[in-house]
Design an enzyme around this catalytic site. Structure first.
Site, short mmCIF file in Angstrom:
data_model
loop_
_atom_site.label_atom_id
_atom_site.label_comp_id
_atom_site.label_asym_id
_atom_site.label_seq_id
_atom_site.Cartn_x
_atom_site.Cartn_y
_atom_site.Cartn_z
CB ALA A 278 -0.78 0.01 1.21
CD GLU A 314 0.46 2.17 3.86
OE1 GLU A 314 1.01 3.26 3.45
OE2 GLU A 314 0.97 1.13 3.89
ZN LIG Z 1 4.85 2.30 5.24
#
Ligand SMILES: [Zn+2]
Length: 884
Positions: A278, A314
């Protein structure tokens, strides 16, 4: 490092000169999804800080049509000449004369490609519900790929604000970091022009766009931030879990960091093709589908917990990385180590069902130690010169070790103090850049301790210590003699004689869950007195396994702990730590497989999945060694394992029982899979029956035992089972099932089937490039598979390099490792190394880039060989004595 005789000629890397910096970008892009290209026009506000007649920016794979200069707003733009250095990706812009410090604007007109390499501004392919091929376009700019989308000062230190405008076909959705402020028809009326609000000051690697036929679901955080999860058509419902969690997460971090998330919205988008897990683009976070989407009845518990972790990881970056950014990639860990730690803090506090801190031990601590035990490891703060080294650094040191070291520090300082320090750091450096020292200073300020002195050994030296401990009783006190040395997996000496400041905690048999004493080991060897310990009472170091070090006990100390391991009176975190340390010490030759089997046998009543994982890992080492010895030995080793685990398997059964926790089904899968691998026929039959019932009667297989089931089918039922798994892979629309079927098929013991699978996956490209490395994953389980995978890699290295975008690609490097690391003898180690030295498809620069991954793999092969040599006769005796 691997050496090939002649070292590669040094390539002199250069950063951008510091005579100018950008303050604002106006980027307009017009992507065309049919032609895989985009047109671009960008205006960059640049402050010249020192007199110069040349300005330099990054650009790569862009056709630059013109570069112009505006010195005074409103003046006509002057066309400028440029030269290009394709090694450094630097475009040098010749100014009409020497310009004194002032503000100017550079205007770039260019054309780029929507490539298929999963970097820069790239295309991703999927099938719609009618089975037709569709494309969307998305971005991946970290570390050095923003320059593939528009000319820019592509280093993290150059923070600027960005105005993004995208012109796209009217039926498509266009997204960027910020909210849309206007949407108007294009001049020809055929397309639409979508303009986004100005971003905060940020680094170029965090800019993002996405364009495609997308659908979404949305909610709002308590603080009023709009949260949306975007997917390709037909999948938005699978985003519900992440949507709810992400909204909660933003509110939780707002409070934990004491700084509110500054953007009005945050989108999370699932991209079908994605090279990393991600990416934390500010306001538009991109994910692999498997890392974001959850189908309640189909996603395994493990995968669901990973989704929770990745979502939280994230979002933690929105503070650690986006708001405060490292000055240079040397301090990459400053964002990765903390996002990794915060993901566990959030999930631990908000999703107790996952027992995530138990998994932390295996997935982070043990994983970090696994890599850091190699001589070819690297320090957390790693010198980065050539950006071609960068992708390789996104590894278990930067993530797992950094994360574990943070946990150690958090325990040492206490959570409130640790949190206070991080808040100081974030407030002081927000919208700016920092280095490791800045963080230590903030933590020193919060704690009143010299954190720099404590921590620099952990982040600037590679490796970590093993503590050798012996004891003597002195009245009512226990005197411990503790000696530290660097833990090296091959048991050898540390040429550097490294020392660490080691926070030691001690627990004892009368109160196993409490910390009885705390010490700080600073010297090579020190004595510590633990007061109030009865004679005969066990003493254990590293309580709660919070430290990033291993412990080697005297026989007497270890034996004293065995009863409390068997009765599970010792806490689970400690049981794991002890057994994982023993398993790691096997390779050093300081613990024998026979000793390990003894401890494993005393764990027959173990009921926690992660502890079983550590036991299972040791047992797989026994099997791997036996396989190298003879068919007969392998057979006996399998019988021993069946004898050890048969009863546990029978007690656990295969079906979920009501009221059990989330770990139980995973434990069941682990134990039954081990029995099946050991050739226990009733277990193999049961797995095969479950698969048949699933296909023929629709009886569901519990998601947590699905991979184990597929694996048994692939290993035991030949072409028939293989074809069924292939059919399942082809017909499911769910990425986790696709991946599991593929991993299982790669375990087939039949070469023609493996060849069919590799052709299907690699040559026919039926497996997405992002997932192709999983084709290697199961091949290490047979000699045939090892040989086939390695030969295939050697014969197709050119295609791999092309497909993944070169030697710097982490996908390429992971394939390289998987293709060799299960080998177990010196001949293979040499063969592996020689291949890369002589391979004509690699340049010297490639070899330089790959030196560490190659060195690590060669070292792993030698460790396997060493394990066998140290235990050959021990295994023979063990199997003889076991009366099989
Ligand atoms: Zn990271």
């Amino acid at each position: 490092m691997a050496t090939c005789g002649n070292p590669a000629p040094a390539f002199k890397f250069e950063r951008l000169p510091t005579n100018a910096e950008p303050t604002h970008y106006d980027v307009r892009l017009s992507p065309c999804l049919n032609q895989f290209s985009f047109e671009g026009l960008s205006t960059v506000d640049v402050t010249i800080k020192e007199a110069t007649d040349v300005l330099k920016v990054h650009a790569q794979s862009l056709l630059i049509q013109s570069v112009s200069l505006i010195t005074n707003p409103g003046d006509a733009a002057k066309k400028l000449d440029t030269t290009y250095d394709d090694k450094l990706n630097i475009l040098s812009i010749k100014l009409p004369s020497v310009l004194q410090p002032q503000k100017v604007q550079l205007v770039f007109k260019f054309i780029g490609e929507l490539n298929d390499k999963m970097r820069g501004f790239y295309r991703s392919q999927y099938k719609d519900k009618d089975g037709s091929e569709k494309f969307l376009a998305s971005t991946q700019f970290e570390s050095t790929y923003a320059r593939l989308a528009f000319p820019c000062f592509d280093e993290p230190i150059y923070k600027a604000t960005f105005d993004v405008t995208l012109e796209v076909d009217s039926h498509l959705t266009a997204l960027s970091n910020m909210n849309v402020i206007s949407e108007t028809p294009s001049t020809d009326g055929k397309r639409k022009v979508v303009k986004f609000a100005t971003t905060p000051k940020m680094s170029s690697y965090l800019v993002a766009f996405a364009v495609g036929e997308l659908e979404y679901i949305s909610t709002k955080t308590n603080s009023g931030v709009e949260m949306r999860v975007y997917t390709v058509p037909g999948k938005k419902e699978q985003g519900q879990y992440s949507l709810d969690l992400s909204a909660k997460c933003i509110d939780w971090y707002n409070e934990w960091f004491d700084i509110p998330y500054p953007l009005p919205k945050c989108d999370l988008i699932a991209i079908p093709d994605f090279s990393m897990g991600a990416m934390e683009n500010w306001g538009l976070v991109t994910y692999r589908e498997i890392a974001l989407l959850v189908d309640p009845g189909v996603t395994s518990t493990r995968q669901k917990s990973r989704v929770a972790l990745v979502v939280a990881h994230e979002l933690a970056h929105l503070w650690f990385g986006n708001l405060v950014t490292m000055k240079w990639w040397t301090d990459l860990w400053l964002k990765e180590g903390f996002a990794s730690f915060m993901e566990y803090m959030f999930v631990g506090a908000n999703c107790p069902e996952f027992k995530i801190w138990l998994h932390f031990l295996n997935d982070e601590l043990a994983s970090g130690m696994g890599l850091d035990g190699l001589r070819n490891s690297h320090p957390i703060e790693v010198e980065i010169d050539n950006p071609n080294e960068l992708d390789e650094i996104y590894d278990s040191i930067t993530y797992a070790k950094s994360n574990s070291v943070n946990r150690m520090l958090c325990y040492y300082l206490s959570e409130p103090v640790f949190q206070k320090g991080l808040r100081i750091y974030l407030k002081k450096f927000q919208y700016s850049n920092a280095v490791t020292q800045d963080l230590w200073s903030a933590l020193s300020e919060a704690s009143g301790q010299n954190v720099n002195e404590l921590m620099s050994g952990w982040t600037q030296q590679m490796g970590f210590p093993v503590l050798n401990v012996t004891q003597r009783q002195d009245g009512n006190n226990r005197v411990l003699t503790v000696e530290q040395r660097r833990f090296i997996s091959d048991g050898g000496e540390d040429p550097k004689n490294s020392l660490w400041q080691v926070p030691i905690t001690v627990s004892v048999g009368s109160a196993p869950s409490d910390v009885k004493a705390r010490f700080l080991l600073k010297e090579k060897q020190q004595e510590f007195v633990v007061e109030g310990v009865a004679p005969g009472e066990w003493v254990k170091l590293n309580s709660g396994t919070t430290g990033f070090y291993r412990v080697e006990y005297s026989d007497e100390m270890l034996t004293a702990m065995l009863p409390d391991i068997a009765s599970r009176k010792m806490p689970v975190l400690d049981r794991f730590g002890l057994i994982n340390d023993l398993s790691a010490l096997l390779n050093t030759g300081r613990v024998s497989i026979a000793q390990f089997v003894q401890v494993a046998a005393s764990s027959a009543n173990e009921d926690e999945y992660v502890v079983w994982g550590a036991i299972d890992e040791g047992m797989s080492k026994l099997l791997a060694c036996s396989r190298e010895m003879s068919e007969e030995t392998l057979k006996s080793a399998k019988q021993l394992i069946v004898k050890m685990f048969e009863k546990t398997g029978a007690d656990l059964g295969f079906a979920e029982q009501s009221g059990e926790d989330s770990q139980k089904m995973m434990l069941r899968a682990l134990v039954q899979a081990r029995l099946a691998r050991a050739g226990h026929q009733p277990t193999i039959d049961k797995f095969n029956q479950m698969f048949t019932d699933f296909l023929e009667k629709g009886t569901p297989i519990h998601p947590d035992i699905r991979l184990a089931t597929f694996g048994v089918v692939a290993r035991s039922t030949g072409k028939e089972g293989f074809d069924k798994l292939m059919n399942l892979r082809e017909t499911t629309a769910f990425q986790e099932i696709e991946r599991q079927a593929m991993i299982a098929m790669s375990q087939t013991p039949e070469q023609p089937l493996l060849a069919q699978l590799f052709e299907y996956g690699f040559e026919k490209n039926k497996v997405r490039p992002q997932d192709q490395l999983y084709l290697f994953l199961g091949t290490g389980s047979t000699h045939m598979g090892q040989q086939y995978a390695w030969q295939y890699f050697c014969e197709h290295i050119k295609e791999f390099l092309e497909k993944y975008g070169g030697a710097n690609s982490s996908l390429f490097q992971r394939c390289l490792k998987f293709a060799g690391e299960s080998f177990g003898n010196e001949k293979r180690a040499v063969e592996f190394q020689d291949f890369f030295c002589n391979c004509k498809d690699l340049t010297d620069t490639d070899r330089q880039t790959l030196a560490r991954p190659i060195g690590q793999t060669v070292e792993a092969i030698r460790l396997n060989a060493r394990l066998l040599e140290a235990n050959r006769s021990i295994i023979e005796n063990l199997l003889k004595q076991s009366n099989l």
